[in-house]
Design a protein around this motif. Structure first.
Motif, PDB file in Angstrom:
ATOM      1  N   TYR A 429      -8.225   3.577  18.187  1.00  0.00           N
ATOM      2  CA  TYR A 429      -8.855   4.882  18.019  1.00  0.00           C
ATOM      3  C   TYR A 429      -7.832   5.958  17.664  1.00  0.00           C
ATOM      4  O   TYR A 429      -8.084   6.805  16.802  1.00  0.00           O
ATOM      5  N   VAL A 430      -6.669   5.902  18.298  1.00  0.00           N
ATOM      6  CA  VAL A 430      -5.653   6.939  18.050  1.00  0.00           C
ATOM      7  C   VAL A 430      -5.170   6.912  16.613  1.00  0.00           C
ATOM      8  O   VAL A 430      -4.738   7.933  16.073  1.00  0.00           O
ATOM      9  N   GLU A 431      -5.234   5.752  15.965  1.00  0.00           N
ATOM     10  CA  GLU A 431      -4.869   5.659  14.553  1.00  0.00           C
ATOM     11  C   GLU A 431      -6.034   6.082  13.670  1.00  0.00           C
ATOM     12  O   GLU A 431      -5.850   6.751  12.650  1.00  0.00           O
ATOM     13  N   PHE A 432      -7.236   5.697  14.077  1.00  0.00           N
ATOM     14  CA  PHE A 432      -8.428   5.974  13.282  1.00  0.00           C
ATOM     15  C   PHE A 432      -8.634   7.471  13.082  1.00  0.00           C
ATOM     16  O   PHE A 432      -8.977   7.923  11.980  1.00  0.00           O
ATOM     17  N   ILE A 433      -8.445   8.258  14.128  1.00  0.00           N
ATOM     18  CA  ILE A 433      -8.757   9.689  14.056  1.00  0.00           C
ATOM     19  C   ILE A 433      -7.686  10.506  13.327  1.00  0.00           C
ATOM     20  O   ILE A 433      -7.824  11.717  13.184  1.00  0.00           O
ATOM     21  N   LYS A 434      -6.632   9.847  12.848  1.00  0.00           N
ATOM     22  CA  LYS A 434      -5.631  10.575  12.060  1.00  0.00           C
ATOM     23  C   LYS A 434      -6.174  10.976  10.696  1.00  0.00           C
ATOM     24  O   LYS A 434      -5.658  11.893  10.058  1.00  0.00           O
ATOM     25  N   GLU A 435      -7.213  10.255  10.228  1.00  0.00           N
ATOM     26  CA  GLU A 435      -7.860  10.590   8.958  1.00  0.00           C
ATOM     27  C   GLU A 435      -9.199  11.276   9.237  1.00  0.00           C
ATOM     28  O   GLU A 435      -9.841  11.024  10.254  1.00  0.00           O
ATOM     29  N   ASP A 436      -9.627  12.146   8.321  1.00  0.00           N
ATOM     30  CA  ASP A 436     -10.911  12.809   8.492  1.00  0.00           C
ATOM     31  C   ASP A 436     -12.052  11.843   8.173  1.00  0.00           C
ATOM     32  O   ASP A 436     -11.854  10.778   7.566  1.00  0.00           O
ATOM     33  N   ASN A 437     -13.261  12.206   8.579  1.00  0.00           N
ATOM     34  CA  ASN A 437     -14.438  11.354   8.429  1.00  0.00           C
ATOM     35  C   ASN A 437     -14.674  10.977   6.975  1.00  0.00           C
ATOM     36  O   ASN A 437     -14.974   9.807   6.673  1.00  0.00           O
ATOM     37  N   ARG A 438     -14.548  11.905   6.076  1.00  0.00           N
ATOM     38  CA  ARG A 438     -14.795  11.644   4.648  1.00  0.00           C
ATOM     39  C   ARG A 438     -13.827  10.593   4.115  1.00  0.00           C
ATOM     40  O   ARG A 438     -14.224   9.650   3.426  1.00  0.00           O
ATOM     41  N   THR A 439     -12.549  10.730   4.423  1.00  0.00           N
ATOM     42  CA  THR A 439     -11.543   9.777   3.945  1.00  0.00           C
ATOM     43  C   THR A 439     -11.771   8.404   4.535  1.00  0.00           C
ATOM     44  O   THR A 439     -11.713   7.386   3.835  1.00  0.00           O
ATOM     45  N   ARG A 440     -12.056   8.356   5.850  1.00  0.00           N
ATOM     46  CA  ARG A 440     -12.292   7.079   6.516  1.00  0.00           C
ATOM     47  C   ARG A 440     -13.497   6.361   5.927  1.00  0.00           C
ATOM     48  O   ARG A 440     -13.476   5.159   5.693  1.00  0.00           O
ATOM     49  N   SER A 441     -14.567   7.106   5.689  1.00  0.00           N
ATOM     50  CA  SER A 441     -15.772   6.496   5.145  1.00  0.00           C
ATOM     51  C   SER A 441     -15.518   5.916   3.759  1.00  0.00           C
ATOM     52  O   SER A 441     -16.005   4.828   3.426  1.00  0.00           O
ATOM     53  N   ALA A 442     -14.743   6.637   2.944  1.00  0.00           N
ATOM     54  CA  ALA A 442     -14.418   6.148   1.607  1.00  0.00           C
ATOM     55  C   ALA A 442     -13.607   4.859   1.680  1.00  0.00           C
ATOM     56  O   ALA A 442     -13.797   3.935   0.885  1.00  0.00           O
ATOM     57  N   GLN A 443     -12.701   4.775   2.662  1.00  0.00           N
ATOM     58  CA  GLN A 443     -11.877   3.576   2.816  1.00  0.00           C
ATOM     59  C   GLN A 443     -12.697   2.406   3.361  1.00  0.00           C
ATOM     60  O   GLN A 443     -12.617   1.281   2.855  1.00  0.00           O
ATOM     61  N   ASP A 444     -13.483   2.668   4.391  1.00  0.00           N
ATOM     62  CA  ASP A 444     -14.149   1.584   5.112  1.00  0.00           C
ATOM     63  C   ASP A 444     -15.381   1.053   4.390  1.00  0.00           C
ATOM     64  O   ASP A 444     -15.789  -0.093   4.625  1.00  0.00           O
ATOM     65  N   ASP A 445     -15.986   1.845   3.525  1.00  0.00           N
ATOM     66  CA  ASP A 445     -17.198   1.411   2.823  1.00  0.00           C
ATOM     67  C   ASP A 445     -16.920   0.914   1.409  1.00  0.00           C
ATOM     68  O   ASP A 445     -17.856   0.667   0.642  1.00  0.00           O
ATOM     69  N   ILE A 446     -15.657   0.721   1.072  1.00  0.00           N
ATOM     70  CA  ILE A 446     -15.290   0.434  -0.312  1.00  0.00           C
ATOM     71  C   ILE A 446     -15.929  -0.845  -0.839  1.00  0.00           C
ATOM     72  O   ILE A 446     -16.282  -0.947  -2.013  1.00  0.00           O
ATOM     73  N   PHE A 447     -16.110  -1.854   0.026  1.00  0.00           N
ATOM     74  CA  PHE A 447     -16.677  -3.128  -0.414  1.00  0.00           C
ATOM     75  C   PHE A 447     -18.184  -3.235  -0.173  1.00  0.00           C
ATOM     76  O   PHE A 447     -18.805  -4.198  -0.622  1.00  0.00           O
ATOM     77  N   THR A 448     -18.741  -2.286   0.534  1.00  0.00           N
ATOM     78  CA  THR A 448     -20.124  -2.447   0.991  1.00  0.00           C
ATOM     79  C   THR A 448     -21.128  -1.549   0.285  1.00  0.00           C
ATOM     80  O   THR A 448     -22.287  -1.944   0.081  1.00  0.00           O
TER      81      THR A 448
END
Length: 524
Positions: A429-448
């Protein structure tokens, strides 16, 4: 009792080896014992026990309703449930008690399923970590697995347990954690850009996004109407097929559901893999793809090839525009859908009533978090008269090109596509929250998210444990309305890799569950 599949526990109920009430009580006890995971927002204990008692009476009379009779399930808290609070993990709907149940929820209940409660999520399902709801983030059960802890201690991944627990992925993280930690046998999620498959992959369970229009969206609080699909989370592919058979079909209350009748199917135990043609999209070799995930993807392709299947590299050339296109269309529909939350009819209403405009503004400022407000503002910008053609219309055209890429690939003889589900295993979690929601969503949904824009069915299957002892899943994308073929291929793959099931070993002094896993020999 809680570790077996849905099919196995259904057989045990029918044979009288366990009663619905006993099973329900076991699940409720384990929900309380794993409360630290924060998987549930609402535990409907009284309702669940009453439903279990009614199921037990049906079993006594020999009048069971189906394979789900007496089976404990959970539902993501963005599906309406009559008489049970539905919040979307937002202050805007906190305290809202719907007068009706979503069609998919009602179908589960009509089959005798026992509703244990509502699961946690990102506020209004906007996120990829299940970290942005008002009830706090969901903890991944694998944070407390023996393999992860042993590997992490050796490699200094864990310094302080309370600050290094792992995210589930999102936005259906509560449902994924509930299934992964054995508190229920199946759960409903929603999938707009990967919100079922992403957390399923990170929590080591199966996540199915059916074809758009196969399952009713009535009663699912909308995020993006043109992409939202109810998702199914289970421990194995067979269980996903059982739940799909209950949920699929036309709903007069949802005009987007197809009218062709759906016939439930059982997955065959044997499949001739030599007759399959598997596509490997070259554009899915995306920046940020971990070496471990890439290696597993390659091994999975080899697995099919060694079984006689034809494995072909294919091209989906417009994939590189997919994330940007998705962002424009998603936020535009969010802006439209969120307009209904104005404080007048239901939900939160601000006490600031100097004028109607002041009340509107204050209600939405108090009711929505920064992520939701940000998407509303972006969507309204894209929908401005002077921007409409440049952004929204152009994004719709690109969406058609993305969908046509899939049509062309399947037209050339490909049965299913094999891709990664996420870039890597999950992170603290401490690593995850270093990025904002928009950036994280773009990274995590790239294949889906491309499958959502094309309306295609897709499933993630847990494949192996990473070097850190964490799950990595791979995704199969199928032809529209060809769920039987898609799930048959997924089941064959599942049988080959034999992903390890979490085995609970007892409770630690401070309440954290230790989970034990055996690494798959095939991918070791």
């Amino acid at each position: 009792m809680l570790r077996v599949s849905l099919r196995e526990i259904s057989a045990a109920l029918k044979e009288g080896r366990v009663s619905p009430t006993e099973l329900c009580q076991r699940c409720l006890s384990f929900i309380k014992a794993t409360k630290f995971l924060n998987a549930y927002i609402t535990i409907a204990e009284d309702t669940a026990l009453k439903q279990a008692e009614e199921s037990e009476e049906r079993y006594r009379r020999g009048q069971i309703l189906g394979d789900l009779d007496g089976i404990p399930v959970a539902v993501k808290d963005n599906f309406n449930t009559a008489g049970i609070e539905t919040t979307c993990a937002s202050n805007m709907l906190k305290g809202y008690i719907p007068p009706y149940s979503a069609t998919v929820v009602q179908k589960l209940l009509d089959q005798g399923a026992v509703l244990l409660g509502k699961t946690n999520l990102d506020e209004f399902a906007m996120g990829s970590g299940s970290t942005d709801g008002i009830f706090g983030p969901v903890r991944n059960p694998w944070s407390y697995s023996r393999q992860y802890r042993e590997k992490s201690v050796q490699n200094s991944h864990i310094e302080n347990e309370d600050s290094n627990w792992l995210v589930t992925g999102g936005s259906s993280g509560g449902s994924a954690a509930a299934v992964s930690s054995f508190t229920c046998f199946a759960a409903l999620g929603s999938d707009t850009g990967g919100s079922t498959r992403n957390p399923a992959a990170h929590c080591g369970v199966v996540g199915l996004k059916p074809t758009y229009g196969l399952i009713s969206r009535h009663g699912l609080i909308p995020l993006v109407n043109s992409m939202d699909v109810p998702g199914i989370l289970t421990r194995c592919v067979d269980d996903a097929a059982i739940v799909l058979g209950v949920l699929a079909g036309h709903d007069p209350k949802d005009s987007t559901t197809v009218q062709d009748p759906f016939k439930p199917f059982e997955l065959t135990s044997f499949i001739d893999a030599s007759k399959l043609c598997i596509g490997i999209p070259k554009e899915y070799h995306a920046p940020g793809l971990s070496s471990e995930t890439l290696a597993l993807w390659s091994k999975a392709a080899d697995l099919f090839e060694n079984a006689g299947a034809k494995v072909i590299e294919v091209s989906l050339p417009h994939t590189r525009y997919s994330i940007v296109c998705y962002h424009v269309l998603c936020t535009a529909e969010v802006a439209s859908n969120m307009a209904r939350f104005d404080g007048l009819e239901y939900g939160h209403r601000s006490s600031m009533d100097k004028s109607t405009e002041v009340m509107y503004a204050a209600t939405r400022r108090e009711g929505f978090n920064d992520v939701v407000r940000g998407r509303i503002l972006s969507g309204n910008y894209f929908l401005l008269k002077q921007n409409y053609e440049t952004y929204f219309i152009k994004a719709q055209k690109v969406r058609r090109l993305i969908a046509n890429d899939f049509v062309n690939v399947f037209r050339n003889g490909i049965d299913v596509l094999l891709t990664p589900t996420t870039l890597s295993d999950t992170i603290p979690y401490v690593e995850f929250i270093k990025e904002d929601n928009r950036t994280r969503s773009a990274q995590d949904d790239i294949f889906t998210q491309a499958a959502n824009m094309a309306g295609l069915p897709a499933i993630t299957v847990p494949t192996a444990l990473s070097e850190k002892g964490l799950p990595i899943g791979l995704q199969f994308i199928g032809r529209a309305f060809q769920e039987q073929q898609l799930l048959t291929v997924a089941k064959w793959f599942e049988n080959q890799v034999k992903f390890p099931m979490i085995q609970l070993q007892g409770m630690m002094d401070h309440g954290h569950t230790i989970c034990h896993h055996q690494k798959s020999a095939f991918f070791s």
